[in-house]
Scaffold this motif. Structure first.
Motif, mmCIF file in Angstrom:
data_model
loop_
_atom_site.group_PDB
_atom_site.id
_atom_site.type_symbol
_atom_site.label_atom_id
_atom_site.label_comp_id
_atom_site.label_asym_id
_atom_site.label_seq_id
_atom_site.Cartn_x
_atom_site.Cartn_y
_atom_site.Cartn_z
ATOM 1 N N ALA A 1 2.536 2.272 13.815
ATOM 2 C CA ALA A 1 1.369 2.944 13.593
ATOM 3 C C ALA A 1 1.034 4.065 14.462
ATOM 4 O O ALA A 1 0.550 5.172 14.310
ATOM 5 C CB ALA A 1 0.169 1.992 13.172
ATOM 6 N N GLN A 2 1.123 3.841 15.812
ATOM 7 C CA GLN A 2 1.060 4.663 16.787
ATOM 8 C C GLN A 2 2.110 6.020 16.771
ATOM 9 O O GLN A 2 1.849 7.228 16.975
ATOM 10 C CB GLN A 2 1.258 4.163 18.393
ATOM 11 N N THR A 3 3.290 5.639 16.313
ATOM 12 C CA THR A 3 4.378 6.713 16.136
ATOM 13 C C THR A 3 3.906 7.692 15.064
ATOM 14 O O THR A 3 3.980 8.988 15.063
ATOM 15 C CB THR A 3 5.824 6.085 15.900
ATOM 16 N N ALA A 4 3.276 7.019 14.046
ATOM 17 C CA ALA A 4 2.829 7.759 12.920
ATOM 18 C C ALA A 4 1.668 8.912 13.258
ATOM 19 O O ALA A 4 1.664 9.729 12.748
ATOM 20 C CB ALA A 4 2.565 6.905 11.580
ATOM 21 N N LYS A 5 0.853 8.239 14.200
ATOM 22 C CA LYS A 5 -0.273 9.009 14.644
ATOM 23 C C LYS A 5 0.284 10.336 15.402
ATOM 24 O O LYS A 5 -0.104 11.445 15.127
ATOM 25 C CB LYS A 5 -1.138 8.348 15.411
#
Length: 460
Positions: free
Chosen positions: A185-189
């Motif tokens: 999820a952080q990589t997606a952000k």
């Protein structure tokens, strides 16, 4: 056995004029309050003395951080915080003013009598060492801002790595349906920000408040940008520089120990500001917006990712949370998203898109709390028990605030128009989000949940 809990609950409810939302367990083992309600434990008389001297949020925080107040082992911390938040925010309930007049009336005298009988009167206990003391300098001067940032961010890079995980991203993640972990999820952000900014090889990117360098690293690896990241946290800058060198990207990324007001070398093609504007202060926000506008090339984009508070009723003054101000983010201020948009427009930006991510932040914070609790002994060894308790309380309380819509978080995409009014954006949203790169896959190792928290780990 003296029933201290019942006497205390009766006295407090008489003073505030309504039942409290918690069950109380006193140091003598007695309990009182609503059956089945979340239970807090007053470990000693000092816990009550802190509340008598500082009624409300600050007294509760001091008692918890010091360890004088605990959450019962069979109670979840989120249940306590949700009950207290709903109680405090109930607009339909009577809103008693607890001050000298109330303390001198019959309910106040009853509370005083209870305090005398239970031996609670005494000097004001010293605040926990983690509380910010007297602050020097003008509010939001560069010197004072550096001290405030140091209080929060210079806790220790190893402590933050434990809480945040390997991505070292300290803002809300972006929970796409395919996300299987916090790291996903952080990589997606990070990738969402890069796509909103329209990054491509050769773009010159400025990341204001760059943290530990995660965004500039992602942008350089996957979008081929030339990047400058600035922070006024010495520990963040040291680790960010190390990560850049280890990635072999020192020729494309520069990390500076520098205030946003000191950046001299625009123009940049794109600017990101993620979780930084909350530290600027309402009085300085237009200065901040105008300075970023001046650093951005015509046709360039700004992505401003910022926590927002709800608008206040007419005539009601904004008050900083005493716990957050004294223990977490000294001098930090939140503004409604409408105010942020207005200030950016006043500075000359054209606001093109606003995306609310409130629910994403609640879920992210629960993941961070779970990381902290899973490695509690190590966290205590790194930062101290009091500091670890501060972070646990603030992250869990913030999760509840996002979930109950007391605060939100928004990504505002703005552009500096060209002299003839051009935005440089394609005409539709899907078009300007279409450019993408495949992020490197990251995995988080499973960790054993060994804890001496004294109560059960909180529920995600």
């Amino acid at each position: 056995m003296a029933q201290h809990a019942q006497q205390l609950v009766d006295a407090v409810e008489g003073l505030i004029g309504r039942p409290i939302p918690l069950r109380v367990r006193a140091w003598d083992g007695s309990e009182a309050g609503p059956s089945g309600a979340p239970t807090i434990v007053l470990r000693n008389r000092r816990a009550l003395r802190r509340l008598l001297w500082s009624p409300g949020e600050l007294g509760l925080a001091r008692a918890y951080v010091s360890g004088d107040l605990e959450v019962a082992p069979d109670t979840d911390l989120y249940e306590v915080l949700a009950a207290v938040s709903s109680f405090a925010e109930d607009r339909d309930a009577p809103r008693p003013q607890v001050g000298p007049r109330q303390y001198l009336g019959a309910p106040g005298r009853r509370l005083l009598g209870t305090a005398l009988r239970q031996g609670l009167l005494g000097p004001n206990p010293a605040p926990p060492a983690e509380e910010v003391g007297r602050r020097r300098g003008r509010l939001h001067s560069r010197h004072r801002d550096r001290a405030a940032i140091s209080h929060h961010y210079d806790v220790g890079n190893d402590f933050y790595r434990l809480v945040l995980g390997p991505t070292m991203v300290y803002s809300c993640a972006y929970w796409e349906p395919a996300a299987k972990s916090l790291e996903d999820a952080q990589t997606a952000k990070l990738d969402l920000i890069c796509r909103k900014l329209g990054l491509r090889p050769g773009t010159r990117l400025l990341d204001v408040g760059c943290g530990w360098g995660s965004l500039v690293l992602h942008a350089a690896r996957h979008y081929g940008v030339e990047a400058v990241g600035v922070s006024i946290s010495t520990e963040q800058v040291a680790l960010a520089r190390q990560r850049v060198a280890e990635a072999g990207l020192a020729d494309r990324i520069e990390i500076r120990l520098q205030d946003y007001r000191e950046i001299p070398d625009g123009p940049f093609d794109a600017i990101s500001s993620v979780g930084m504007a909350e530290h600027v202060g309402s009085a300085q926000y237009l200065v901040y917006a105008r300075h970023l506008y001046g650093l951005l090339a015509p046709g360039g984009r700004l992505l401003n990712h910022q926590i927002a508070r709800r608008p206040l009723p007419p005539g009601e003054a904004y008050r900083l949370s005493p716990f957050i101000d004294r223990y977490v983010f000294p001098d930090g201020e939140l503004s409604p998203v409408g105010t942020t948009v207005s200030r950016l427009e006043q500075a000359g930006f054209e606001v093109r898109d606003v995306e609310a991510l409130r629910e994403h932040y609640g879920r992210t914070l629960r993941e961070w709390v779970a990381n902290l609790e899973a490695r509690w002994p190590e966290a205590v060894a790194l930062a101290g028990r009091g500091r670890a308790r501060v972070w646990r309380l603030y992250m869990a309380a913030s999760a509840v605030s996002f979930e109950q819509n007391h605060i939100g978080v928004n990504q505002v995409l703005a552009v500096r128009p060209t002299p003839v009014g051009g935005s440089g954006l394609p005409p539709t949203r899907p078009e300007w989000l279409a450019e993408s790169a495949e992020p490197a896959e990251q995995h988080r190792p499973e960790e054993a949940r060994d804890t001496d928290l004294g109560d059960r780990p909180s529920v995600r």
